[in-house]
Design a protein around this motif. Structure first.
Motif, PDB file in Angstrom:
ATOM      1  N   ALA A   3       3.837   2.494  -2.399  1.00 58.37           N
ATOM      2  CA  ALA A   3       4.640   2.140  -1.228  1.00 58.37           C
ATOM      3  C   ALA A   3       6.112   2.487  -1.379  1.00 58.37           C
ATOM      4  O   ALA A   3       6.646   2.531  -2.485  1.00 58.37           O
ATOM      5  N   PRO A   4       6.797   2.688  -0.242  1.00 59.12           N
ATOM      6  CA  PRO A   4       8.244   2.912  -0.273  1.00 59.12           C
ATOM      7  C   PRO A   4       9.049   1.639  -0.522  1.00 59.12           C
ATOM      8  O   PRO A   4      10.223   1.717  -0.875  1.00 59.12           O
ATOM      9  N   ILE A   5       8.420   0.479  -0.305  1.00 60.64           N
ATOM     10  CA  ILE A   5       9.101  -0.804  -0.481  1.00 60.64           C
ATOM     11  C   ILE A   5       8.416  -1.577  -1.608  1.00 60.64           C
ATOM     12  O   ILE A   5       7.182  -1.710  -1.619  1.00 60.64           O
ATOM     13  N   MET A   6       9.203  -2.073  -2.560  1.00 64.12           N
ATOM     14  CA  MET A   6       8.672  -2.890  -3.650  1.00 64.12           C
ATOM     15  C   MET A   6       9.291  -4.278  -3.596  1.00 64.12           C
ATOM     16  O   MET A   6      10.422  -4.445  -3.133  1.00 64.12           O
ATOM     17  N   THR A   7       8.539  -5.251  -4.089  1.00 62.45           N
ATOM     18  CA  THR A   7       9.045  -6.616  -4.142  1.00 62.45           C
ATOM     19  C   THR A   7       8.724  -7.247  -5.489  1.00 62.45           C
ATOM     20  O   THR A   7       7.792  -6.837  -6.184  1.00 62.45           O
TER      21      THR A   7
ATOM     22  N   PHE B   2      11.360   6.119  -0.054  1.00 69.66           N
ATOM     23  CA  PHE B   2      11.819   5.432   1.155  1.00 69.66           C
ATOM     24  C   PHE B   2      12.719   6.339   1.991  1.00 69.66           C
ATOM     25  O   PHE B   2      12.632   6.353   3.223  1.00 69.66           O
ATOM     26  N   TYR B   3      13.561   7.113   1.298  1.00 68.38           N
ATOM     27  CA  TYR B   3      14.630   7.807   2.019  1.00 68.38           C
ATOM     28  C   TYR B   3      14.168   8.990   2.864  1.00 68.38           C
ATOM     29  O   TYR B   3      14.533   9.073   4.048  1.00 68.38           O
ATOM     30  N   PRO B   4      13.358   9.924   2.351  1.00 62.51           N
ATOM     31  CA  PRO B   4      12.877  10.973   3.264  1.00 62.51           C
ATOM     32  C   PRO B   4      12.031  10.416   4.403  1.00 62.51           C
ATOM     33  O   PRO B   4      12.108  10.909   5.537  1.00 62.51           O
ATOM     34  N   TYR B   5      11.258   9.379   4.105  1.00 65.40           N
ATOM     35  CA  TYR B   5      10.460   8.727   5.147  1.00 65.40           C
ATOM     36  C   TYR B   5      11.369   8.136   6.221  1.00 65.40           C
ATOM     37  O   TYR B   5      11.163   8.338   7.426  1.00 65.40           O
TER      38      TYR B   5
ATOM     39  N   VAL C  46      19.674   7.651  -4.398  1.00 67.19           N
ATOM     40  CA  VAL C  46      20.079   7.282  -3.041  1.00 67.19           C
ATOM     41  C   VAL C  46      20.734   8.507  -2.377  1.00 67.19           C
ATOM     42  O   VAL C  46      21.318   9.348  -3.054  1.00 67.19           O
ATOM     43  N   PRO C  47      20.642   8.616  -1.066  1.00 67.16           N
ATOM     44  CA  PRO C  47      21.235   9.770  -0.386  1.00 67.16           C
ATOM     45  C   PRO C  47      22.753   9.658  -0.284  1.00 67.16           C
ATOM     46  O   PRO C  47      23.314   8.566  -0.337  1.00 67.16           O
TER      47      PRO C  47
END
Length: 503
Positions: free
Chosen positions: A358-362, A374-377, A472-473
């Motif tokens: 996943a693009p998000i982790m917790t 996460f960023y290209p998505y 990060v972008p």
């Protein structure tokens, strides 16, 4: 940098592929690992809302502008009884979840997920069980979710506190039914018949829905693309989409081949669309079947860890890939591939959304953060809405161990006349050199350069963690636009988003 590493492009507003269906930026939440429990739902968390949903996760999902989320599976759906997940929570049964060999508590079910999706600003793509169940359970579920009232299942929904129907309009007829690992695995003929009859019953309940038939689980399946052809031969008039699933990995640590794997995805899409069109011709049909790429991502980092998971536990940390920078580059190229096929790929679901590949982790009872992918998505979802254009691109090429004639540059462009914006997405796969690009954009008169976003890092294996987001972008991309001619310097191994706006 050599003279050969030069790229040229012409981009014209009249070179249209198709309007982008925003659902290509969809995602997927399965009852698997910590996607639901500990991902979107954690009642004891400091950020939990009144229903137990994590507000920090919802904020990140809204940042991605996810338009549609597939649910509840995945492999899990093939032995799932949807009735277990509705009604009073204290009366819901704990079940053995056979696909991933865990315990399903059923704390979250159809109604709760519909609530979560509404909070996330997303529609639901619901999957029905065609493994252990079939027509009856599917027609009952859609009556429960979509019928206004006055019948057994719609009134049962009302008794559960939901007076208004959920009006779920997109439905998957099972999941990966060609796979021997699937509970209730079916031959192409067996699946085509059950898909046809289930689809028929569901559309009698609600004629406004769209149905997705299962295609092959991946291109290596021995029945690919026979499975698609047989399924559609039987169910063509009932279904609207055929599904595609594909995951990639870099197990041999060969970045040059790994970053070229979207070429395999392109071939997959072309093969499936031609199979659909063959059946269309065979049936003399005027109907076109579109493609739903409803599982796609990088998946390989967690394979060894998953072998050590203790069976029959609740929400263990399964499929928790930690993504690095090169994974983000391939994800960018895969998104570009969808845009290049916007005329037929109308839905796609990054699998999955939280914790599980996943693009998000917790962290349980802790932070949530953005993985590299996460960023290209996010960029594609935010800026890739409008009309997909066909760039005429001349790019230098390379050969790798697995692929030949690989363009160093992958490119897609989206034009929004309404918002007066043009966005160019470019991945530079060159491992050592930047590539200068000269692009003729003179058809976009009156446009100026708004920004050039770049995701780049010197270490292909760099990752983001709860402690530090290393990848990060930034907005310091090297581009100029003068008299309709764009000149850009594309950093080595970089994801680029070049945005133009009309003055």
């Amino acid at each position: 940098m050599t003279d050969q590493l030069q790229a040229k492009m012409v981009l014209d507003k009249n070179y249209e592929i198709a309007k982008v269906d925003e659902r290509i930026y969809g995602s997927f939440i399965e009852h698997l690992g910590r996607a639901v429990y500990g991902g979107i739902y954690e009642p004891g968390h400091p950020q939990a809302d009144e229903q137990g949903f994590r507000k920090d996760v919802l904020e990140l999902v809204r940042e991605l502008r996810v338009p549609i989320v597939r649910y509840p599976g995945g492999n899990m759906v093939s032995a799932y009884n949807w009735e277990d997940g509705v009604g009073p929570e204290d009366e819901r049964p704990r079940r053995l979840e056979l696909a991933w060999r865990t315990i399903e508590t059923n704390e979250v079910g159809t109604n709760e997920f519909a609530d979560w999706a509404k909070k996330a600003g997303a529609d639901v793509m619901m999957a029905v069980n065609l493994g252990t169940r079939g027509i009856d359970a599917a027609r009952n579920l859609i009556e429960y979710t979509n019928h206004p009232g006055g019948t057994y299942w719609s009134e049962l929904r009302k008794s559960h506190g939901y007076d208004h129907p959920h009006n779920i309009k997109t439905w998957c007829l099972g999941n990966e039914m060609d796979g021997p690992w699937q509970v209730g695995h079916k031959t192409p003929y067996e699946y085509g018949r059950i898909a046809e009859e289930t689809g028929k019953a569901m559309k009698l309940v609600d004629p406004s829905i769209e149905l997705v038939a299962c295609g092959s689980s991946n291109t290596d399946m021995p029945t690919f693309p026979e499975y698609e052809a047989t399924t559609l031969d039987l169910a063509y008039e009932q279904v609207d989409f055929i599904s595609l699933h594909q995951y990639y990995g870099n197990r041999t640590n060969d970045p040059a081949s790994y970053l070229a794997k979207n070429m395999d995805m392109d071939h997959f899409i072309r093969t499936v669309r031609s199979t659909c069109d063959y059946i269309k011709a065979k049936k003399r049909s005027k109907k076109t079947i579109n493609l739903s790429f409803d599982e796609w991502n990088v998946w390989y980092h967690s394979n060894e860890a998953d072998k050590r998971i203790e069976p029959w536990t609740v929400a263990p940390p399964q499929l928790e890939d930690v993504y690095n920078f090169e994974d983000a580059l391939l994800v960018g190229s895969m998104l570009i591939t969808f845009l290049q096929h916007a005329d037929r790929v109308k839905m796609a679901c990054m699998a999955q959304l939280v914790n599980v590949i996943a693009p998000i982790m917790t962290e349980n009872n802790g932070k949530a953060w953005k993985q590299t992918i996460f960023y290209p998505y996010m960029h594609a979802s935010l800026f890739g809405r409008g009309v997909s254009l066909k760039p005429v691109l001349s790019s230098p090429k390379y050969d790798s161990k697995e692929f030949t004639d690989v363009p160093y540059l992958d490119c897609a462009a989206v034009y929004s006349e309404e918002n007066k914006e043009v966005t160019i997405f470019i991945v530079n796969k060159n491992l050592t050199d930047s590539i200068p690009l000269t692009a003729d954009l003179r058809s976009f008169e009156g446009y100026h350069l708004a920004e050039h976003l770049v995701l780049a890092h010197d270490d292909l294996k760099a990752v983001n963690t709860a402690v530090k987001e290393e990848v990060v972008p930034h907005s310091k991309g090297q581009s100029t636009l003068e008299e309709g001619i764009l000149k850009s310097n594309l950093e080595k191994t970089s994801w680029n988003v070049i945005r133009l706006k009309k003055s």
